[in-house]
Design a protein around this motif. Structure first.
Motif, mmCIF file in Angstrom:
data_model
loop_
_atom_site.group_PDB
_atom_site.id
_atom_site.type_symbol
_atom_site.label_atom_id
_atom_site.label_comp_id
_atom_site.label_asym_id
_atom_site.label_seq_id
_atom_site.Cartn_x
_atom_site.Cartn_y
_atom_site.Cartn_z
ATOM 1 N N GLY A 72 0.796 -1.206 0.000
ATOM 2 C CA GLY A 72 0.000 0.000 0.000
ATOM 3 C C GLY A 72 0.831 1.259 0.000
ATOM 4 N N ARG A 77 -3.245 7.454 1.581
ATOM 5 C CA ARG A 77 -4.195 7.081 2.628
ATOM 6 C C ARG A 77 -5.572 7.604 2.247
ATOM 7 N N THR A 78 -6.583 6.899 2.704
ATOM 8 C CA THR A 78 -7.949 7.241 2.301
ATOM 9 C C THR A 78 -8.510 8.429 3.070
ATOM 10 N N PHE A 83 -10.408 2.825 8.698
ATOM 11 C CA PHE A 83 -10.163 1.956 7.557
ATOM 12 C C PHE A 83 -8.666 1.767 7.320
ATOM 13 N N ASP A 84 -7.904 2.842 7.399
ATOM 14 C CA ASP A 84 -6.458 2.740 7.174
ATOM 15 C C ASP A 84 -5.798 1.857 8.232
ATOM 16 N N TRP A 86 -7.296 -0.603 9.917
ATOM 17 C CA TRP A 86 -7.728 -1.974 9.619
ATOM 18 C C TRP A 86 -6.930 -2.538 8.452
ATOM 19 N N ARG A 87 -6.728 -1.719 7.416
ATOM 20 C CA ARG A 87 -5.974 -2.166 6.244
ATOM 21 C C ARG A 87 -4.540 -2.509 6.617
ATOM 22 N N GLU A 88 -3.901 -1.703 7.436
ATOM 23 C CA GLU A 88 -2.535 -1.976 7.879
ATOM 24 C C GLU A 88 -2.462 -3.285 8.661
ATOM 25 N N GLU A 90 -4.555 -5.828 8.444
ATOM 26 C CA GLU A 90 -4.784 -6.934 7.508
ATOM 27 C C GLU A 90 -3.546 -7.217 6.666
ATOM 28 N N LEU A 91 -2.870 -6.162 6.242
ATOM 29 C CA LEU A 91 -1.646 -6.360 5.465
ATOM 30 C C LEU A 91 -0.570 -7.033 6.302
#
Length: 157
Positions: A72, A77-78, A83-84, A86-88, A90-91
């Motif tokens: 990413g 960043r969104t 969300f950011d 959570w994305r980190e 998950e990655l």
């Protein structure tokens, strides 16, 4: 069956005919065929060198873009903090899964290599046992060799 190619970089009737036809149709085609006849045997090495060089050049670009996309880093960043985050997470979880899978792959490769080695060792041991059986010296009867006299040798008969 002849395994050589009909059109190969050599002075064969087919290549000479193609060169003459190439000159009659369009002169650069004739020169291209002439160059192929003369220097075509070097073409495989040339292609291999060019492919290796271009692979080396573009491999760095691919690795950089793959890492950027995977982590990413290439995207902004969104703006949504939840969300950011959570994305980190998950990655990171996916990275850990990938690491575990890579370790399992390495372990399996070692296991398969050991199985092949054991199988090869077993086959080699069997071969050596069979070879030793067939080349082992046979014991001869001492009474026939010490008997002597007429009829004891092959040439005496």
């Amino acid at each position: 069956m002849n395994t050589s190619a009909l059109i190969r970089p050599a002075w064969t009737p087919a290549t000479i005919a193609l060169m003459v036809i190439g000159f009659m149709v369009f002169w650069p085609l004739g020169f291209a065929m002439l160059a192929y006849i003369i220097w075509g045997d070097r073409l495989d090495g040339f292609k291999r060198d060019v492919n290796r060089a271009t692979d080396g050049i573009f491999a760095g670009c691919r690795r950089g873009s793959d890492k950027a996309a995977r982590w990413g880093h290439g995207s902004a960043r969104t703006g949504n903090v939840a969300f950011d985050d959570w994305r980190e997470k998950e990655l990171e979880r996916l990275n850990e899964e990938r690491r575990k899978l890579d370790e399992m792959l390495t372990q399996f490769d070692e296991y398969a290599r050991e199985l092949r080695r054991a199988k090869d060792q077993d086959e080699f041991d069997r071969f050596m046992a069979n070879r030793n059986k067939s080349t082992a010296p046979t014991t001869t009867d001492t009474t026939t060799t010490k008997r002597g006299g007429k009829g004891s040798g092959l040439l005496d008969d």
